[in-house]
Design an enzyme around this catalytic site. Structure first.
Site, mmCIF file in Angstrom:
data_model
loop_
_atom_site.group_PDB
_atom_site.id
_atom_site.type_symbol
_atom_site.label_atom_id
_atom_site.label_comp_id
_atom_site.label_asym_id
_atom_site.label_seq_id
_atom_site.Cartn_x
_atom_site.Cartn_y
_atom_site.Cartn_z
ATOM 1 C CB SER A 133 29.085 79.581 77.403
ATOM 2 O OG SER A 133 30.424 79.567 77.778
ATOM 3 C CB ALA B 113 32.823 83.716 64.404
ATOM 4 C CB ILE B 114 30.614 78.998 67.724
ATOM 5 C CG1 ILE B 114 31.743 78.081 67.274
ATOM 6 C CG2 ILE B 114 29.339 78.265 68.084
ATOM 7 C CD1 ILE B 114 31.354 76.756 66.728
ATOM 8 N N GLY B 115 29.623 82.014 67.992
ATOM 9 C CA GLY B 115 28.616 82.961 68.500
ATOM 10 C C GLY B 115 27.795 82.374 69.631
ATOM 11 C CG LEU B 116 29.161 82.200 73.284
ATOM 12 C CD1 LEU B 116 29.027 83.173 74.446
ATOM 13 C CD2 LEU B 116 29.921 80.971 73.750
ATOM 14 C CB CYS C 251 32.535 84.917 74.197
ATOM 15 S SG CYS C 251 32.412 84.426 72.469
ATOM 16 C CB ILE D 42 43.379 83.109 77.966
ATOM 17 C CG1 ILE D 42 44.094 82.228 76.928
ATOM 18 C CG2 ILE D 42 44.342 83.827 78.860
ATOM 19 C CD1 ILE D 42 45.056 82.942 75.993
ATOM 20 N N GLY E 232 44.478 77.340 76.911
ATOM 21 C CA GLY E 232 44.913 78.117 75.749
ATOM 22 C C GLY E 232 46.135 77.525 75.094
ATOM 23 N N GLY F 89 41.332 72.053 74.994
ATOM 24 C CA GLY F 89 40.430 72.365 73.893
ATOM 25 C C GLY F 89 41.051 71.964 72.573
HETATM 26 C C1 LIG Z 1 34.802 76.215 68.573
HETATM 27 C C2 LIG Z 1 35.059 76.858 69.902
HETATM 28 C C3 LIG Z 1 33.985 77.106 70.766
HETATM 29 C C4 LIG Z 1 34.206 77.701 72.002
HETATM 30 N N1 LIG Z 1 33.130 77.922 72.838
HETATM 31 C C5 LIG Z 1 33.334 78.445 74.084
HETATM 32 C C6 LIG Z 1 32.259 78.606 75.007
HETATM 33 O O1 LIG Z 1 31.110 78.245 74.735
HETATM 34 N N2 LIG Z 1 32.542 79.162 76.215
HETATM 35 C C7 LIG Z 1 33.799 79.540 76.594
HETATM 36 O O2 LIG Z 1 33.992 80.017 77.716
HETATM 37 N N3 LIG Z 1 34.857 79.358 75.735
HETATM 38 C C8 LIG Z 1 34.648 78.837 74.513
HETATM 39 N N4 LIG Z 1 35.714 78.639 73.670
HETATM 40 C C9 LIG Z 1 37.075 78.983 74.127
HETATM 41 C C10 LIG Z 1 37.793 77.756 74.694
HETATM 42 O O3 LIG Z 1 37.131 77.223 75.830
HETATM 43 C C11 LIG Z 1 39.242 78.113 75.094
HETATM 44 O O4 LIG Z 1 39.214 79.060 76.145
HETATM 45 C C12 LIG Z 1 40.059 78.699 73.950
HETATM 46 O O5 LIG Z 1 39.727 78.090 72.709
HETATM 47 C C13 LIG Z 1 41.559 78.525 74.195
HETATM 48 O O6 LIG Z 1 41.896 77.163 74.366
HETATM 49 P P1 LIG Z 1 42.463 76.247 73.151
HETATM 50 O O7 LIG Z 1 43.617 76.995 72.546
HETATM 51 O O8 LIG Z 1 42.859 74.960 73.777
HETATM 52 O O9 LIG Z 1 41.348 76.100 72.172
HETATM 53 C C14 LIG Z 1 35.520 78.062 72.403
HETATM 54 C C15 LIG Z 1 36.588 77.811 71.523
HETATM 55 C C16 LIG Z 1 36.380 77.221 70.304
HETATM 56 C C17 LIG Z 1 37.543 76.975 69.375
#
Ligand SMILES: Cc1cc2nc3c(=O)[nH]c(=O)nc-3n(C[C@H](O)[C@H](O)[C@H](O)COP(=O)(O)O)c2cc1C
Length: 306
Positions: A45, A69-72, A129, A191, A244, A266
């Site tokens: 993002s 908690a990368i914080g985008l 987020c 999600i 998710g 992810g």
């Molecule tokens: C390290 C990290 C960074 C993420 N950064 C974003 C992001 O930039 N934008 C976003 O829409 N979701 C972000 N997510 C959420 C993931 O895209 C995903 O929706 C969420 O982690 C659930 O999927 P998963 O269980 O396969 O990780 C991030 C998740 C993680 C763990």
């Protein structure tokens, strides 16, 4: 046997899509996902300006999940076009999803306008987020009216398909998805992470993440994600990028049966490295062969018919 997916008129060679935030920062890292078998990629993002994100530590794994908690953090939308062009040139058959974020609706619109000029096939709206508050003090997707208003405003500035990324941290995700659809969304991504949650180091007696709290992904959230996708599928007629806790091929099939047309991958990368995409697609192929399915589209929403 057909594993190709038509999503909003866009062709994906298989249903796996890199989820936003995992590796989707440079053109080279996204190309690498395709080399390892993913059908398409979602970039990290982007806000209007460069963001440093939260201080370290920002990501922790624990049995059952991943808290972040990368914080985008990111370089900002204006500089990202270069990376998108590298990707689009090298991978013309693997669609690129650009993800937009913003501190408020005005910024989201401006970022979406710039994203619209880049070679992205779909624009994902990150309304969810849990670590970054919007102007209301909570993510947009946690409020049904704001979801409608923000989706409608962005619908007006792009003709590209838009997918609204929803939060599981609401009592009524199906109704929120419906509002996004009525405001003009072409798809739903669900999600984003669950929470926020917290882990404490018992020896330092402090929360481990510098931000104290973070969003939770990984295998522990899969049942929440499956239920959310199921509820959304029941409420809308637009397709879903089901995301998710997918950590293997069986999880992926479950998500399709709940209603996912594409699969956001992810945490599976954290568990299996880049082999995850091929492993998941191969398992779906094997399952379809064993169970007598010819077309992957026939798996979508199957759990609703029983
Ligand atoms: C390290 C990290 C960074 C993420 N950064 C974003 C992001 O930039 N934008 C976003 O829409 N979701 C972000 N997510 C959420 C993931 O895209 C995903 O929706 C969420 O982690 C659930 O999927 P998963 O269980 O396969 O990780 C991030 C998740 C993680 C763990």
């Amino acid at each position: 046997m057909n594993l190709n997916v038509d999503f909003c008129g866009i062709k994906f060679p298989n249903p796996t899509v890199l989820a936003s935030g995992y590796l989707g920062v440079t053109g080279a890292s996204m190309v690498n996902c395709v080399k390892n078998g993913c059908g398409g990629v979602t970039a990290k993002s982007l806000f209007m300006e460069e963001r440093l994100g939260h201080p370290n530590p920002t990501v922790l794994t624990y049995p059952g999940g991943i808290i972040n908690a990368i914080g985008l953090c990111g370089e900002g939308i204006k500089k990202a076009g270069h990376e998108f062009k590298i990707y689009a040139k090298k991978c013309p058959n693997n669609p690129l999803i650009g993800s937009v974020a913003g501190k408020n609706i005005k910024e989201l619109i401006e970022v979406a306008e710039i994203m619209d000029t880049y070679p992205v096939d779909i624009i994902e709206l990150n309304f969810s987020c849990p670590n970054v508050d919007d102007e209301m003090g909570r993510p947009i997707a946690c409020d049904i009216n704001t979801t409608f208003k923000a989706t409608k405003a962005i619908r007006a500035v792009t003709k590209k398909p838009i997918s609204v990324k929803l939060s599981p941290n609401v009592p009524n995700i199906g109704m929120i998805a419906k509002q996004a659809e009525e405001a003009g969304a072409d798809a739903i991504t669900a999600i984003n992470t669950v929470g926020p949650g917290m882990l404490i180091d018992i020896y330092t007696r402090k929360p481990i993440l510098a931000n104290k709290v973070g969003g939770i992904g990984g295998m522990g959230i899969k049942p929440i994600a499956v239920r959310c996708v199921y509820d959304i599928y029941k409420n809308v007629s637009i397709p879903i990028i089901a995301t998710g806790g997918i950590s293997n091929g069986k999880d992926a099939i479950e998500m399709m049966m709940a209603g996912g047309t594409l699969l956001g991958i992810g945490s599976a990368i954290a568990y299996h490295d880049m082999k995850a995409f091929e492993m998941i697609t191969n398992k779906i192929h094997e399952f379809m062969e064993e169970e007598g399915f010819d077309d992957i589209a026939d798996l979508v929403g199957l759990a609703h018919h029983s």
